[in-house]
Design a protein around this motif. Structure first.
Motif, PDB file in Angstrom:
ATOM      1  N   GLY A 270       0.813  -1.207   0.000  1.00  0.00           N
ATOM      2  CA  GLY A 270       0.000   0.000   0.000  1.00  0.00           C
ATOM      3  C   GLY A 270       0.852   1.265   0.000  1.00  0.00           C
ATOM      4  O   GLY A 270       2.053   1.237  -0.216  1.00  0.00           O
ATOM      5  N   GLN A 271       0.153   2.358   0.245  1.00  0.00           N
ATOM      6  CA  GLN A 271       0.794   3.657   0.193  1.00  0.00           C
ATOM      7  C   GLN A 271       1.118   4.144   1.601  1.00  0.00           C
ATOM      8  O   GLN A 271       0.362   3.924   2.544  1.00  0.00           O
ATOM      9  CB  GLN A 271      -0.168   4.668  -0.445  1.00  0.00           C
ATOM     10  CG  GLN A 271       0.329   5.223  -1.727  1.00  0.00           C
ATOM     11  CD  GLN A 271      -0.650   6.254  -2.269  1.00  0.00           C
ATOM     12  OE1 GLN A 271      -1.799   6.328  -1.850  1.00  0.00           O
ATOM     13  NE2 GLN A 271      -0.187   7.028  -3.217  1.00  0.00           N
TER      14      GLN A 271
ATOM     15  N   SER B 269       1.595   7.497   3.708  1.00  0.00           N
ATOM     16  CA  SER B 269       1.402   8.943   3.663  1.00  0.00           C
ATOM     17  C   SER B 269       1.729   9.539   5.030  1.00  0.00           C
ATOM     18  O   SER B 269       1.525   8.912   6.062  1.00  0.00           O
ATOM     19  CB  SER B 269      -0.040   9.281   3.271  1.00  0.00           C
ATOM     20  OG  SER B 269      -0.918   8.853   4.284  1.00  0.00           O
TER      21      SER B 269
END
Length: 69
Positions: A16-17, A19
């Motif tokens: 996933g990302q 952030s």
């Protein structure tokens, strides 16, 4: 310098990302009120006032003594 161990360990996602939210906001705290006079100054003023009261009492007693005789 010795390395400081943290109570929390860093966790990074494997999928996933990732952030990061870095939002700075103002934090209000209670105002710190400083006394107008320091405690030492207040103690000195009380001591001076007590000394003046003692002197005034002694003067008043000396004035009373000659008139009583």
């Amino acid at each position: 310098m010795a390395e400081v161990k943290s109570m929390f360990r860093e966790v990074l996602p494997k999928q996933g990302q990732l952030s990061v939210e870095d939002v700075t906001t103002m934090v209000l705290c209670k105002p710190k009120l400083l006394p107008l006079k320091s405690l030492t100054l207040e103690k000195l003023e009380k001591m001076q006032q007590a000394a003046q009261d003692t002197i005034h009492q002694e003067i008043a007693e000396k004035k009373k003594l000659p008139s009583d005789q």
